[in-house]
Design a protein around this motif. Structure first.
Motif, PDB file in Angstrom:
ATOM      1  N   ARG A   1       0.861  -1.177   0.000  1.00 38.03           N
ATOM      2  CA  ARG A   1       0.000   0.000   0.000  1.00 38.03           C
ATOM      3  C   ARG A   1       0.899   1.229   0.000  1.00 38.03           C
ATOM      4  O   ARG A   1       1.844   1.329   0.782  1.00 38.03           O
ATOM      5  CB  ARG A   1      -0.917   0.015   1.217  1.00 38.03           C
ATOM      6  CG  ARG A   1      -1.821   1.243   1.262  1.00 38.03           C
ATOM      7  CD  ARG A   1      -2.807   1.178   2.397  1.00 38.03           C
ATOM      8  NE  ARG A   1      -3.842   0.180   2.198  1.00 38.03           N
ATOM      9  CZ  ARG A   1      -4.880   0.298   1.369  1.00 38.03           C
ATOM     10  NH1 ARG A   1      -5.030   1.384   0.634  1.00 38.03           N
ATOM     11  NH2 ARG A   1      -5.769  -0.661   1.261  1.00 38.03           N
TER      12      ARG A   1
ATOM     13  N   GLU B   1       0.997   5.266   0.425  1.00 41.33           N
ATOM     14  CA  GLU B   1       0.278   6.440   0.932  1.00 41.33           C
ATOM     15  C   GLU B   1       1.255   7.604   0.905  1.00 41.33           C
ATOM     16  O   GLU B   1       2.455   7.412   1.176  1.00 41.33           O
ATOM     17  CB  GLU B   1      -0.173   6.216   2.373  1.00 41.33           C
ATOM     18  CG  GLU B   1      -1.142   5.069   2.547  1.00 41.33           C
ATOM     19  CD  GLU B   1      -1.245   4.642   3.996  1.00 41.33           C
ATOM     20  OE1 GLU B   1      -2.001   5.273   4.733  1.00 41.33           O
ATOM     21  OE2 GLU B   1      -0.526   3.709   4.378  1.00 41.33           O
TER      22      GLU B   1
ATOM     23  N   ARG C   1      -0.381  12.186 -11.709  1.00 44.58           N
ATOM     24  CA  ARG C   1      -0.083  10.761 -11.647  1.00 44.58           C
ATOM     25  C   ARG C   1       1.386  10.612 -11.323  1.00 44.58           C
ATOM     26  O   ARG C   1       2.237  11.073 -12.102  1.00 44.58           O
ATOM     27  CB  ARG C   1      -0.387  10.082 -12.980  1.00 44.58           C
ATOM     28  CG  ARG C   1      -1.852  10.102 -13.380  1.00 44.58           C
ATOM     29  CD  ARG C   1      -2.036   9.588 -14.775  1.00 44.58           C
ATOM     30  NE  ARG C   1      -1.218  10.336 -15.734  1.00 44.58           N
ATOM     31  CZ  ARG C   1      -0.828   9.888 -16.912  1.00 44.58           C
ATOM     32  NH1 ARG C   1      -1.160   8.697 -17.291  1.00 44.58           N
ATOM     33  NH2 ARG C   1      -0.099  10.634 -17.711  1.00 44.58           N
TER      34      ARG C   1
ATOM     35  N   GLU D   1       3.380   1.347 -11.819  1.00 44.70           N
ATOM     36  CA  GLU D   1       1.994   1.741 -11.550  1.00 44.70           C
ATOM     37  C   GLU D   1       1.931   3.260 -11.421  1.00 44.70           C
ATOM     38  O   GLU D   1       2.966   3.928 -11.229  1.00 44.70           O
ATOM     39  CB  GLU D   1       1.535   1.043 -10.257  1.00 44.70           C
ATOM     40  CG  GLU D   1       0.122   1.317  -9.814  1.00 44.70           C
ATOM     41  CD  GLU D   1      -0.927   0.979 -10.861  1.00 44.70           C
ATOM     42  OE1 GLU D   1      -1.037   1.753 -11.829  1.00 44.70           O
ATOM     43  OE2 GLU D   1      -1.634  -0.028 -10.725  1.00 44.70           O
TER      44      GLU D   1
ATOM     45  N   LEU E   1       0.220   6.447  -9.310  1.00 48.38           N
ATOM     46  CA  LEU E   1      -0.474   6.812  -8.075  1.00 48.38           C
ATOM     47  C   LEU E   1      -1.250   8.102  -8.353  1.00 48.38           C
ATOM     48  O   LEU E   1      -0.644   9.146  -8.627  1.00 48.38           O
ATOM     49  CB  LEU E   1       0.535   7.025  -6.942  1.00 48.38           C
ATOM     50  CG  LEU E   1       1.478   5.844  -6.665  1.00 48.38           C
ATOM     51  CD1 LEU E   1       2.546   6.235  -5.651  1.00 48.38           C
ATOM     52  CD2 LEU E   1       0.693   4.639  -6.176  1.00 48.38           C
TER      53      LEU E   1
ATOM     54  N   PHE F   1      -2.355  10.621  -1.897  1.00 49.83           N
ATOM     55  CA  PHE F   1      -2.577   9.408  -2.689  1.00 49.83           C
ATOM     56  C   PHE F   1      -2.546   8.207  -1.753  1.00 49.83           C
ATOM     57  O   PHE F   1      -1.885   8.218  -0.710  1.00 49.83           O
ATOM     58  CB  PHE F   1      -1.560   9.260  -3.828  1.00 49.83           C
ATOM     59  CG  PHE F   1      -0.121   9.277  -3.398  1.00 49.83           C
ATOM     60  CD1 PHE F   1       0.534   8.115  -3.013  1.00 49.83           C
ATOM     61  CD2 PHE F   1       0.597  10.466  -3.387  1.00 49.83           C
ATOM     62  CE1 PHE F   1       1.865   8.139  -2.640  1.00 49.83           C
ATOM     63  CE2 PHE F   1       1.924  10.501  -3.007  1.00 49.83           C
ATOM     64  CZ  PHE F   1       2.573   9.346  -2.629  1.00 49.83           C
ATOM     65  N   ASN F   2      -3.317   7.213  -2.119  1.00 49.99           N
ATOM     66  CA  ASN F   2      -3.418   6.010  -1.302  1.00 49.99           C
ATOM     67  C   ASN F   2      -3.828   4.880  -2.243  1.00 49.99           C
ATOM     68  O   ASN F   2      -4.938   4.857  -2.754  1.00 49.99           O
ATOM     69  CB  ASN F   2      -4.485   6.228  -0.215  1.00 49.99           C
ATOM     70  CG  ASN F   2      -4.530   5.065   0.757  1.00 49.99           C
ATOM     71  OD1 ASN F   2      -4.186   3.943   0.417  1.00 49.99           O
ATOM     72  ND2 ASN F   2      -4.957   5.347   1.983  1.00 49.99           N
ATOM     73  N   LYS F   3      -2.925   3.986  -2.485  1.00 53.73           N
ATOM     74  CA  LYS F   3      -3.235   2.928  -3.463  1.00 53.73           C
ATOM     75  C   LYS F   3      -2.640   1.603  -3.016  1.00 53.73           C
ATOM     76  O   LYS F   3      -1.491   1.543  -2.579  1.00 53.73           O
ATOM     77  CB  LYS F   3      -2.685   3.300  -4.833  1.00 53.73           C
ATOM     78  CG  LYS F   3      -3.077   2.299  -5.908  1.00 53.73           C
ATOM     79  CD  LYS F   3      -2.701   2.763  -7.279  1.00 53.73           C
ATOM     80  CE  LYS F   3      -3.100   1.763  -8.331  1.00 53.73           C
ATOM     81  NZ  LYS F   3      -4.518   1.764  -8.655  1.00 53.73           N
ATOM     82  N   LYS F   4      -3.461   0.573  -3.132  1.00 56.62           N
ATOM     83  CA  LYS F   4      -2.983  -0.779  -2.823  1.00 56.62           C
ATOM     84  C   LYS F   4      -2.593  -1.461  -4.129  1.00 56.62           C
ATOM     85  O   LYS F   4      -3.365  -1.438  -5.088  1.00 56.62           O
ATOM     86  CB  LYS F   4      -4.090  -1.572  -2.127  1.00 56.62           C
ATOM     87  CG  LYS F   4      -3.612  -2.887  -1.543  1.00 56.62           C
ATOM     88  CD  LYS F   4      -4.652  -3.502  -0.636  1.00 56.62           C
ATOM     89  CE  LYS F   4      -5.495  -4.484  -1.402  1.00 56.62           C
ATOM     90  NZ  LYS F   4      -6.374  -5.292  -0.581  1.00 56.62           N
TER      91      LYS F   4
END
Lengths: 263, 461
Positions: free
Chosen positions: B279, B281, B292, B331, B333, B340-343
């Motif tokens: 994850r 963050e 992005r 990837e 984000l 930003f917060n992405k798994k």
């Protein structure tokens, strides 16, 4: 039995002295040696391409050798008149024919064994492993091809008793191609519900009567080891018995015709 | 001398014939159909059928290539992308003039090998580029593959835009280049930071479009002329507004949009929440949507790796086999409300993320050249309007101001081995603030406010 073995051993000697056969064999061996370089054709499947190519080369080269070796066998003896010196001895015509056939089979065995040995070596080198089991598995292909080639040689010997070599060449190759390709065609005809019953019937008859060379194309599960095969041993035994029976049929037909022929 | 046929021999012959027929029908055929028929099951999908092989042997290369391509298309419809790759290679070898196959093949290889979360496998991109280059060598007289090669650089790689420019320029030298597609060269120049060249291109294309419209009063020509005119107007305004012209003239930038440079306040924390699941963050003080940030997780010693990318154009030979033991995850984000917060779940695709090495690196990268125009209006093309106290970098992309950060991470951490079985592995930048809800974020005055239809804000700091 002795005359048969004597003729067979003479035939083997003649075969390995024929330059054209040796050149074809050499080309086959060369193809097998360069096979590991064909990784360019693969996508994450070098082993698949390698196995497929090497088995394909062995089958193709063996088929060419089998045909060229056998189509000239009987006509050459008649044309050179060497058959008179043989038949003037206490040798029956059937013994001559069977001896010639056995000689051709032994020659094929020698040449196919050589190609198979090179294939095993190249496979070892490419895989960089000492997995004997995998190589042994791969050898099932050439073993079944050998039975296939014996059947092909029998077809050519049978035809050589009554047709000229050139016609025999095309006849034998034609029978081989039909025998190889007819099984998939027959299968698709059988699976297609729109096929007329008459066509299905004709296909069934042809599939039953003609020598079925496709039975021996066992390479797919060898190339794709993920395929699960049930009763593999029974299948191999079945097609070997089928081959022997069909070879017997062809030799008997050949003997019957050759026996009646003026030489 | 004639012999009568022996009745025994004839009987044996008849019996043998019957025997072989029974063997074939009752014993062999069913098992052959089930296990050895090349026209059934998985084996068929990866190989040519016997009749196709025969067609090749007979010299019908193009027909066979066409049949295979139809088959590849079927696999594409079924989503069976793995089966397409060897077919594409075979078709291009059989018929190197199949432009569609090269173009679609590049697209398949570059875009369609994805994981469960639709991230494409970047390890294939050098192969896609190599296939395209081979296509251009085989078909040098048509623009299409030159354009496709440029498009892969422009859209998929989305970095190193000088390569996109090179291929688009080459495509424009071909007589059959579609008029509308020529405009992309202007965009590529812009993203490459060559603003004057972009404007020159637009001028040239605009002049051509005016002539073309004069010759043929068609709607498409009219539309193309208007589009080029609009592009040209925008570029001229932006060139001035973003201070690019002032910079060329060595004038001070303090009266332009890019001054003073805005601190984006980048910070990031990466936690391994489950084995092979990370994850991310972090903070990014730009409020308008459209940011992005690229994240790359790769082997520390990934072959020909460069900061936040790899040497994409590393091969001239089509090798459809990427480094299967190496990992390269890329990837984006997306920033929303300055965070930003992405798994990123890599647990379901072990072939794409093998994690066989001991050491890895996480790289975070932001380049204003790939940013949308409303953000570029502040940051400009080369990042003149952007800064960061900790992560501004002017060396990883010479001539550009980008944000770049890298964090080491180990295989044991990613896979939660050893001491990490019960403890969540975390790697973060030193400025990441754990407790504050707006960690890493500066006060409201420091928030970038760019005129935006969506936010309705006006003015920029």
């Amino acid at each position: 039995m002795r005359p048969i073995l004597a003729i067979a051993s003479t035939t083997v000697g003649e075969a390995i002295r024929r330059k054209v056969l040796l050149i074809i064999l050499l080309i086959g061996v060369l193809f097998i040696v360069v096979a590991p370089g064909l990784g360019i054709l693969s996508a994450r499947s070098e082993t698949t391409v390698l196995k497929s190519f090497m088995l394909g080369v062995i089958q193709g080269v063996s088929a060419i050798i089998a045909v060229i070796l056998t189509v000239y066998m009987i006509p050459n003896e008649i044309e050179r008149r060497t058959i008179y010196t043989i038949l003037s001895k206490p040798v029956q015509r059937w013994q001559f024919l069977v001896g010639k056939y056995l000689g051709a089979v032994l020659s094929l065995l020698l040449m196919m064994a050589m190609m198979s040995a090179v294939m095993a070596l190249m496979f070892f080198l490419q895989q960089q492993s000492k997995n004997v089991g995998e190589v042994a598995e791969l050898m099932k292909g050439p073993m079944m091809y050998f039975v296939q080639m014996c059947l092909l040689a029998a077809v050519a010997i049978c035809f050589s008793t009554f047709v000229a070599p050139l016609v025999n060449f095309f006849l034998t190759v034609g029978v081989f191609l039909v025998g190889v390709f007819f099984n998939p065609l027959f299968q698709s005809l059988q699976d297609n519900q729109n096929t007329a019953p008459f066509v299905k019937g004709v296909a069934k008859v042809v599939n039953t009567v003609l020598p079925n060379f496709a039975n021996y194309n066992v390479q797919n599960p060898l190339i794709n080891p993920t395929s699960a095969i049930q009763n593999e041993g029974r299948y191999y035994l079945g097609i070997t018995v089928y081959g022997v029976v069909y070879i017997g049929i062809l030799l008997i037909i050949g003997i019957l015709i050759f026996d009646r022929r003026e030489v | 001398m004639k012999h009568r046929s022996s009745p025994v021999l004839l009987t044996v012959l008849a019996m043998a014939f019957l025997c072989q027929g029974l063997l074939q029908r009752l014993v062999i055929f069913d098992q052959w159909s089930r296990d050895y028929n090349p026209g059934k099951g998985k084996m068929y999908t990866n190989a040519m059928s016997p009749d196709q092989i025969l067609a090749v042997l007979a010299g019908f290369r193009e027909i066979t290539a066409g049949i295979l391509w139809v088959k590849a298309d079927t696999f594409f419809d079924q989503g069976n992308y793995d089966a397409i790759l060897p077919l594409i290679r075979l078709v291009t070898l059989l018929d190197p003039n199949e432009i569609d196959v090269y173009a679609t093949g590049m697209w398949h290889i570059g875009y369609n090998f994805t994981d469960e979360e639709q991230r494409s496998d970047r390890r294939y991109i050098p192969s896609a580029l190599a296939l395209g280059k081979e296509g251009t060598r085989q078909n040098p007289d048509t623009y299409e593959l030159f354009f496709e090669e440029g498009w892969l650089w422009y859209h998929k790689i989305d970095d190193d835009y000088d390569n996109a420019v090179k291929w688009f320029k080459e495509a424009q030298t071909k007589k059959d280049m579609l008029t509308a597609r020529k405009n992309l060269l202007g965009m590529a120049y812009q993203r490459d930071g060559k603003i004057n060249e972009s404007i020159d291109t637009y001028y040239r294309l605009f002049d051509d479009s005016v002539k073309l419209y004069a010759q043929e009063n068609a709607f498409g020509n009219h539309q193309n002329r208007d589009t080029l005119e609009s592009n040209l107007d925008n570029m001229l305004v932006r060139k001035v507004q973003r201070g690019f012209q002032a910079e060329l003239d060595n004038r001070p930038l303090n009266s332009y949009d890019c001054y003073p440079p805005f601190d984006v306040g980048f910070s990031v924390k990466a936690s391994v929440v489950e084995p092979n699941v990370l994850r991310f963050e972090g903070t990014w003080n730009v409020l308008p949507v459209g940011t992005r940030i690229r994240v790359v997780l790769r082997d520390l010693n990934y072959p020909k790796a460069k900061p936040a990318e790899m040497e994409w154009d590393s091969s001239n030979d089509v090798n459809l086999d990427p480094p299967r033991n190496a990992t390269f995850m890329q990837e984006q984000l997306f920033v929303k409300n300055r965070r930003f917060n992405k798994k990123v779940d890599m647990s379901k695709d072990p072939t794409m993320y093998p994690f066989t090495s001991d050491n890895y690196v996480l790289e975070f990268y932001y380049n204003p050249r790939s940013a949308p125009p409303h953000i570029q209006d502040k940051f400009s093309w080369n990042g003149e309007g952007m800064t960061d106290k900790n992560f501004l970098n002017q060396t990883v992309r010479p001539g550009q101001r980008v944000i770049f950060a890298s964090l080491p991470i180990t295989r044991d951490m990613i896979k939660r081995y050893g001491q990490w079985v019960d403890k969540t592995p975390v790697v973060k930048t030193s400025n990441y603030q754990e407790s504050a809800p707006d960690a890493g974020r500066a006060d409201d005055d420091a928030i970038l406010k760019i005129p935006s239809l969506r936010s309705g804000m006006s003015g920029s700091k």
